[in-house]
Design a protein around this motif. Structure first.
Motif, PDB file in Angstrom:
ATOM      1  N   GLY A  27       1.432  -3.433   4.919  1.00  0.00           N
ATOM      2  CA  GLY A  27       0.219  -2.222   4.816  1.00  0.00           C
ATOM      3  C   GLY A  27      -0.859  -2.659   5.777  1.00  0.00           C
ATOM      4  O   GLY A  27      -0.669  -3.379   6.921  1.00  0.00           O
ATOM      5  N   GLN A  87       2.480  -0.032   8.745  1.00  0.00           N
ATOM      6  CA  GLN A  87       1.351   1.240   8.210  1.00  0.00           C
ATOM      7  C   GLN A  87       0.027   0.872   9.105  1.00  0.00           C
ATOM      8  O   GLN A  87      -0.110  -0.418   9.520  1.00  0.00           O
ATOM      9  CB  GLN A  87       0.979   0.928   6.889  1.00  0.00           C
ATOM     10  CG  GLN A  87       0.228   2.116   6.321  1.00  0.00           C
ATOM     11  CD  GLN A  87       0.040   1.716   4.812  1.00  0.00           C
ATOM     12  OE1 GLN A  87      -0.983   1.042   4.368  1.00  0.00           O
ATOM     13  NE2 GLN A  87       0.850   2.555   3.874  1.00  0.00           N
ATOM     14  N   ASN A 133      -4.108   2.095   9.518  1.00  0.00           N
ATOM     15  CA  ASN A 133      -5.519   2.710   8.984  1.00  0.00           C
ATOM     16  C   ASN A 133      -6.453   2.904  10.043  1.00  0.00           C
ATOM     17  O   ASN A 133      -5.728   2.771  11.298  1.00  0.00           O
ATOM     18  CB  ASN A 133      -6.239   1.893   7.955  1.00  0.00           C
ATOM     19  CG  ASN A 133      -6.649   0.588   8.195  1.00  0.00           C
ATOM     20  OD1 ASN A 133      -6.633   0.203   9.389  1.00  0.00           O
ATOM     21  ND2 ASN A 133      -7.195  -0.320   7.109  1.00  0.00           N
ATOM     22  N   LYS A 160      -1.678   6.194   7.485  1.00  0.00           N
ATOM     23  CA  LYS A 160      -2.272   6.068   6.147  1.00  0.00           C
ATOM     24  C   LYS A 160      -3.634   6.904   6.023  1.00  0.00           C
ATOM     25  O   LYS A 160      -4.363   6.686   6.597  1.00  0.00           O
ATOM     26  CB  LYS A 160      -2.592   4.710   5.839  1.00  0.00           C
ATOM     27  CG  LYS A 160      -2.918   4.542   4.142  1.00  0.00           C
ATOM     28  CD  LYS A 160      -3.027   3.002   3.992  1.00  0.00           C
ATOM     29  CE  LYS A 160      -3.426   2.952   2.449  1.00  0.00           C
ATOM     30  NZ  LYS A 160      -3.515   1.589   1.887  1.00  0.00           N
ATOM     31  N   GLN A 215      -4.454   6.193  -0.592  1.00  0.00           N
ATOM     32  CA  GLN A 215      -3.473   5.635  -1.741  1.00  0.00           C
ATOM     33  C   GLN A 215      -4.261   6.081  -3.178  1.00  0.00           C
ATOM     34  O   GLN A 215      -5.152   6.595  -3.119  1.00  0.00           O
ATOM     35  CB  GLN A 215      -3.481   4.268  -1.661  1.00  0.00           C
ATOM     36  CG  GLN A 215      -4.945   3.393  -1.960  1.00  0.00           C
ATOM     37  CD  GLN A 215      -5.638   3.533  -0.763  1.00  0.00           C
ATOM     38  OE1 GLN A 215      -5.167   2.796   0.161  1.00  0.00           O
ATOM     39  NE2 GLN A 215      -6.774   3.910  -0.905  1.00  0.00           N
ATOM     40  N   LYS A 264       1.591   8.602   4.458  1.00  0.00           N
ATOM     41  CA  LYS A 264       0.930   8.222   3.150  1.00  0.00           C
ATOM     42  C   LYS A 264      -0.248   8.767   2.874  1.00  0.00           C
ATOM     43  O   LYS A 264      -1.137   8.689   3.290  1.00  0.00           O
ATOM     44  CB  LYS A 264       1.241   6.696   2.768  1.00  0.00           C
ATOM     45  CG  LYS A 264       0.992   6.407   1.280  1.00  0.00           C
ATOM     46  CD  LYS A 264       0.990   5.126   0.964  1.00  0.00           C
ATOM     47  CE  LYS A 264       0.605   4.755  -0.501  1.00  0.00           C
ATOM     48  NZ  LYS A 264       0.351   3.431  -0.723  1.00  0.00           N
ATOM     49  N   GLY A 310      -2.996   9.876  -0.698  1.00  0.00           N
ATOM     50  CA  GLY A 310      -3.309   9.265  -1.946  1.00  0.00           C
ATOM     51  C   GLY A 310      -3.689  10.531  -2.773  1.00  0.00           C
ATOM     52  O   GLY A 310      -3.270  11.787  -2.642  1.00  0.00           O
ATOM     53  N   THR A 363       4.709  10.163   1.543  1.00  0.00           N
ATOM     54  CA  THR A 363       4.635   9.638   0.296  1.00  0.00           C
ATOM     55  C   THR A 363       3.392   9.851  -0.163  1.00  0.00           C
ATOM     56  O   THR A 363       2.323  10.241   0.312  1.00  0.00           O
ATOM     57  CB  THR A 363       4.827   8.016   0.615  1.00  0.00           C
ATOM     58  OG1 THR A 363       5.941   7.620   1.188  1.00  0.00           O
ATOM     59  CG2 THR A 363       4.425   7.560  -0.843  1.00  0.00           C
ATOM     60  N   ASP A 379       1.019   9.377  -3.613  1.00  0.00           N
ATOM     61  CA  ASP A 379       0.497   8.351  -4.315  1.00  0.00           C
ATOM     62  C   ASP A 379      -0.401   8.918  -5.556  1.00  0.00           C
ATOM     63  O   ASP A 379      -1.658   9.402  -5.096  1.00  0.00           O
ATOM     64  CB  ASP A 379       0.071   7.225  -3.694  1.00  0.00           C
ATOM     65  CG  ASP A 379      -0.044   6.066  -4.670  1.00  0.00           C
ATOM     66  OD1 ASP A 379       0.267   6.193  -5.912  1.00  0.00           O
ATOM     67  OD2 ASP A 379      -0.752   4.895  -4.111  1.00  0.00           O
ATOM     68  N   GLY A 425      -2.292   0.589  -8.240  1.00  0.00           N
ATOM     69  CA  GLY A 425      -2.957  -0.330  -7.127  1.00  0.00           C
ATOM     70  C   GLY A 425      -2.350  -1.532  -7.073  1.00  0.00           C
ATOM     71  O   GLY A 425      -2.233  -2.193  -8.202  1.00  0.00           O
ATOM     72  N   SER A 453      -8.777  -2.732  -5.992  1.00  0.00           N
ATOM     73  CA  SER A 453      -9.496  -1.449  -6.038  1.00  0.00           C
ATOM     74  C   SER A 453     -10.646  -1.449  -6.983  1.00  0.00           C
ATOM     75  O   SER A 453     -10.589  -2.238  -8.009  1.00  0.00           O
ATOM     76  CB  SER A 453      -8.782  -0.121  -6.218  1.00  0.00           C
ATOM     77  OG  SER A 453      -7.597  -0.126  -5.502  1.00  0.00           O
TER      78      SER A 453
END
Length: 531
Positions: A154, A198, A200, A224, A227, A307, A309, A332, A334, A339, A343
């Motif tokens: 991640g 992954q 960000n 990403k 999520q 991915k 969210g 993906t 989510d 989590g 979070s």
């Protein structure tokens, strides 16, 4: 009925180490004790917030737990049942000697060239820089690889690595990422599974994926957007002033400012013990998305995933459209409530589109594109999956588009338990309820005999018990899923269909498009009984 309508739990939770003084006399809307007494020490979340403030936003003890929401949604996967049948077989000859549950084929292939092969139809869709991920990586990586399924590294792993070498804002060497990739690759068998890196906003700026492709031989990378657990970037807590300052220097948002002399003085006198490191939120545009896909392909990425969210439906539509238009290999999605990291607790409970709702919308949008002849990537569903019945339901609800289930908390729990058992073995203090199975790896872990035979004594003895825990959990899921599929007379994953489910309530049927149980087979029944 009144209890069922109280979806949220407010103001007191084991996740925040808080509780009410009057546990059974609580105002549903606020979660406060019916009588809030002057003189109470403040055991509830309001009380704890009165002296620890923002620290109480997050589940605790931070970095030692994985956490998921307590909110009870009006429709969830428990509101569907799996339909079995006594007739025929799909994917195998309808012969009682051949159509046995061990014969169910759980292998899945996906990717634009069908070049990614998993032995099992699930993977871990992203665990990054949190302590819970780092401290259990051996078990997660080795166990996933041995099982022949995927594992996603991640966000923020490079940025958090104090030994990473960064020059001119780009990573040129790492310790942690290199270790994570190597652990997985060293235990892959027969080309099954995949290690995915992954990224960000911060990872992209650092060139993490280019480094992983060019220096570490990674073939699969993932963008990403977010999520299901939160709608902000990833966060961790930092107990070291020096490390907080390093992360501030690397461009992360660190709170409070670790370079402020007043903050430094407060930290050194013990007024607070941890800094917060936050990632930035991305700003999605089609132009930047297309540019990033082109950059990754030029860098040598063989497979590209996305991915997203539990954002609003328009964002889900953008995700599947972009994944279709730019020919990604996996999307993906989510759902809210889960989590693996830390979070914000109220956000985890009260933000986003819940899994069944989000997954049902995804199927609608996928069908809309498919009906127009558009390319579709493989789809994966995530959001609280832990056992074989839920895996079956997700794959069936998403048929024919969904190929995988993403889950992380269950695998992390299995790896943690395996690791803990190993520690108790070393300390010779195995708990009684485990010791009744024995006191060695071969006696305690039911898959040990098979793995020892397959790997040989030397390689088996090197396996950490965390890896055995994950592998054994996966073995249970695989056998359970095969049994459920055989009961539905489906002997291969591509035989699963939405008709293999029934909705238990009219509301579940309305949300999902799955038939209400009293309407299932109505036409067939009429024909059977039409004498």
């Amino acid at each position: 009925m009144s209890m069922a309508m109280t979806f949220s739990k407010v103001n007191a939770s084991a996740a925040t180490l808080t509780k009410n003084r009057t546990e059974h006399s609580v105002v549903p809307a606020s979660g406060m004790c019916v009588t809030c007494v002057d003189g109470c020490i403040g055991m509830c979340e309001i009380g704890k917030s009165a002296y620890r403030g923002h620290e109480v936003i997050y589940p605790q003890p931070f970095g030692m737990v994985t956490t998921a929401a307590e909110k009870a949604y009006p429709v969830d996967y428990s509101h569907f049942n799996i339909m079995g049948t006594a007739v025929g077989a799909h994917g195998i000859e309808a012969d009682s000697d051949k159509a046995i549950f061990p014969a169910v084929n759980l292998e899945v292939r996906f990717g634009h060239d069908h070049g990614i092969r998993y032995r099992l139809p699930w993977h871990i869709p992203g665990i990054g820089s949190t302590n819970i991920a780092k401290n259990n990586w051996e078990g997660l990586a080795m166990g996933s690889a041995l099982a022949g399924t995927g594992l996603t590294i991640g966000e923020n792993v490079v940025g958090m690595d104090p030994e990473a070498v960064i020059k001119n804002g780009r990573v040129v060497d790492t310790v942690d990422l290199k270790r994570r990739v190597a652990l997985y690759k060293a235990h892959q068998r027969d080309g099954y599974g995949a290690i995915i890196v992954q990224a960000n906003v911060e990872d992209t700026r650092l060139g993490v994926q280019e480094y992983a492709i060019e220096k570490l031989g990674v073939e699969c990378v993932e963008l990403k957007w977010g999520q299901g657990a939160k709608d902000i970037g990833g966060e961790v807590k930092i107990a070291s002033l020096k490390r907080a300052q390093m992360l501030h220097e690397r461009g992360y948002v660190v709170l409070p400012d670790p370079t402020d002399p007043n903050v430094i003085a407060a930290f050194e006198r013990g007024a607070f013990k941890e800094f917060e490191r936050h990632s930035r939120v991305g700003m999605v545009t089609e132009e930047s998305f297309a540019r990033r896909i082109e950059e990754l392909r030029k860098a040598g990425a063989r497979y590209i995933f996305l991915k997203t969210g539990a954002y609003r439906p328009a964002d889900l539509a953008r995700a599947i459209l972009f994944a279709s238009r730019y020919k990604l290999d996996l999307l993906t999605v989510d759902g809210a409530g889960g989590g693996t990291g830390m979070s914000p607790w109220r956000m985890m409970n009260e933000w986003g589109v819940p899994p069944v709702y989000l997954h049902s919308l995804l199927v609608q949008y996928a069908k809309q594109l498919a009906d127009k002849g558009a390319y579709l990537p493989a789809l994966a569903l995530a959001g609280g999956f832990t056992f074989e019945d839920q895996i079956f339901k997700g794959l069936a609800l998403g048929s024919p588009f969904v190929k995988l289930i993403g889950m992380a908390r269950g695998p992390i729990a299995a790896a943690m338990v395996g690791k803990t058992i190993g520690r108790t073995m070393e300390e010779q203090h195995i708990p009684v309820y485990i010791e009744r199975f024995g006191n060695t790896k071969d006696e305690i872990f039911v898959t040990a005999g098979t793995l020892r035979k397959e790997l040989g004594d030397k390689d088996f003895e090197r396996l950490p018990t965390g890896a055995l825990g994950l592998y054994t959990y996966y073995e249970r899921l695989a056998q359970g899923l095969r049994q459920l599929m055989a009961g539905s007379r489906k002997f291969a994953l591509d035989c699963l269909a939405r008709e293999d489910l029934a909705a238990l309530t009219p509301e579940a049927a309305q949300v999902s498009g799955i038939q209400y149980i009293m309407d299932v087979d109505r036409g067939k029944v009429g024909r059977i009984l039409d004498l």
